[in-house]
Design a protein around this motif. Structure first.
Motif, PDB file in Angstrom:
ATOM      1  N   GLU A  18      27.071  10.597  11.945  1.00  0.00           N
ATOM      2  CA  GLU A  18      27.453  11.082  10.612  1.00  0.00           C
ATOM      3  C   GLU A  18      28.947  10.853  10.385  1.00  0.00           C
ATOM      4  OE1 GLU A  18      27.464  15.095   7.805  1.00  0.00           O
ATOM      5  OE2 GLU A  18      26.703  15.257   9.854  1.00  0.00           O
ATOM      6  N   ALA A  39      17.735  20.497   6.608  1.00  0.00           N
ATOM      7  CA  ALA A  39      17.108  19.201   6.890  1.00  0.00           C
ATOM      8  C   ALA A  39      16.073  18.878   5.812  1.00  0.00           C
ATOM      9  CB  ALA A  39      16.452  19.216   8.262  1.00  0.00           C
ATOM     10  N   ILE A 110      19.070   5.863  13.800  1.00  0.00           N
ATOM     11  CA  ILE A 110      18.590   6.904  12.889  1.00  0.00           C
ATOM     12  C   ILE A 110      17.243   7.408  13.400  1.00  0.00           C
ATOM     13  CG2 ILE A 110      17.653   7.272  10.557  1.00  0.00           C
ATOM     14  CD1 ILE A 110      19.750   5.478   9.450  1.00  0.00           C
ATOM     15  N   SER A 114      15.657  10.724   8.482  1.00  0.00           N
ATOM     16  CA  SER A 114      17.055  10.440   8.158  1.00  0.00           C
ATOM     17  C   SER A 114      17.283   8.987   7.764  1.00  0.00           C
ATOM     18  CB  SER A 114      17.943  10.756   9.370  1.00  0.00           C
ATOM     19  OG  SER A 114      17.865  12.116   9.720  1.00  0.00           O
ATOM     20  N   SER A 116      18.189   5.738   6.111  1.00  0.00           N
ATOM     21  CA  SER A 116      19.175   5.552   5.063  1.00  0.00           C
ATOM     22  C   SER A 116      19.745   4.152   5.131  1.00  0.00           C
ATOM     23  CB  SER A 116      20.309   6.572   5.262  1.00  0.00           C
ATOM     24  OG  SER A 116      21.448   6.237   4.506  1.00  0.00           O
ATOM     25  N   HIS A 145      21.426   9.421   2.824  1.00  0.00           N
ATOM     26  CA  HIS A 145      21.898  10.288   3.909  1.00  0.00           C
ATOM     27  C   HIS A 145      22.990   9.566   4.696  1.00  0.00           C
ATOM     28  CE1 HIS A 145      18.765  13.197   3.318  1.00  0.00           C
ATOM     29  NE2 HIS A 145      17.786  12.370   3.639  1.00  0.00           N
ATOM     30  N   CYS A 147      23.229   8.990   7.700  1.00  0.00           N
ATOM     31  CA  CYS A 147      22.547   8.783   8.996  1.00  0.00           C
ATOM     32  C   CYS A 147      22.004  10.074   9.609  1.00  0.00           C
ATOM     33  CB  CYS A 147      23.437   8.040   9.997  1.00  0.00           C
ATOM     34  SG  CYS A 147      23.870   6.375   9.447  1.00  0.00           S
ATOM     35  N   ILE A 148      21.991  11.140   8.822  1.00  0.00           N
ATOM     36  CA  ILE A 148      21.413  12.418   9.252  1.00  0.00           C
ATOM     37  C   ILE A 148      20.929  13.136   7.988  1.00  0.00           C
ATOM     38  CG2 ILE A 148      23.635  13.652   9.199  1.00  0.00           C
ATOM     39  CD1 ILE A 148      20.918  14.203  11.842  1.00  0.00           C
ATOM     40  N   ASN A 149      19.780  13.834   8.085  1.00  0.00           N
ATOM     41  CA  ASN A 149      19.188  14.390   6.863  1.00  0.00           C
ATOM     42  C   ASN A 149      19.617  15.821   6.537  1.00  0.00           C
ATOM     43  OD1 ASN A 149      17.738  15.764   8.781  1.00  0.00           O
ATOM     44  ND2 ASN A 149      15.728  15.201   7.987  1.00  0.00           N
ATOM     45  N   SER A 152      23.678  14.739   2.156  1.00  0.00           N
ATOM     46  CA  SER A 152      23.340  13.624   1.276  1.00  0.00           C
ATOM     47  C   SER A 152      24.595  13.179   0.564  1.00  0.00           C
ATOM     48  CB  SER A 152      22.275  14.033   0.255  1.00  0.00           C
ATOM     49  OG  SER A 152      21.062  14.325   0.908  1.00  0.00           O
TER      50      SER A 152
END
Length: 181
Positions: A18, A39, A110, A114, A116, A145, A147-149, A152
């Motif tokens: 992230e 998440a 990823i 997640s 993206s 994202h 790279c993580i949900n 955003s």
């Protein structure tokens, strides 16, 4: 949920991937807004987030051919239904299916939920081909994202599909999906 400008000031508890996303965008001088949230694993949750973002809701699908030799990241509007036959014809790849979580991690760094476009910054060997539905390009903003949900981002569409994709050393293939049977 509140829209913030740029990277978080406190990065405690955030994953390296992230932080690398923010570093990447900041190095390019790309302006972006961010929302932190629980998440987001479903399009329904993403719809609530995207109302705050005011950006095109994208479904990001990580696909591969049957032989697992060709990998694709498909970005389509969240309200469009994905039909493999319709896409297969346009890209000349039969028998598309969802790629494994292991391949997702290997190529994009990823995990499921997640996915993206920002994961392409981790694809240094250009193993993944970016496919973008033409309707994604029509909005002023695109949401993704980092790279993580649990966060955003909102980035201008012209920035995402211009300098950002170029800096990732990827091209995009524009596809036209109707989502109809």
């Amino acid at each position: 949920m509140q829209l913030q400008n740029g990277r978080p000031t406190d990065t405690t508890g955030r994953l390296d991937k992230e932080i690398r996303t923010y570093d990447f965008l900041d190095k390019l001088g790309i302006e972006y807004q961010r929302i932190d949230h629980e998440a987001a694993f479903t399009m329904e949750v993403c719809e609530e987030i995207d109302k705050t973002l005011g950006a095109t809701i994208c479904k990001n699908l990580f696909l591969c051919n049957r032989q697992k030799t060709d990998f694709y990241l498909l970005m389509i509007p969240g309200d469009k239904t994905f039909k493999t036959k319709e896409l297969s014809h346009q890209i000349g790849s039969a028998r598309l299916s969802f790629a494994s979580p292991q391949d997702m991690e290997k190529y994009l760094d990823i995990t499921p939920g997640s996915v993206s476009v920002m994961g392409l910054m981790n694809d240094h060997d250009n193993a993944v081909r970016l496919l973008v539905d033409e309707d994604v390009l029509k909005g002023e903003w695109v949401g993704c994202h980092p790279c993580i949900n649990t966060s955003s981002l909102r980035i201008k569409t012209k920035d995402m599909f211009g300098p950002v994709i170029k800096a990732m050393h990827h091209d995009m293939t524009v596809v036209k999906l109707t989502g109809e049977a």
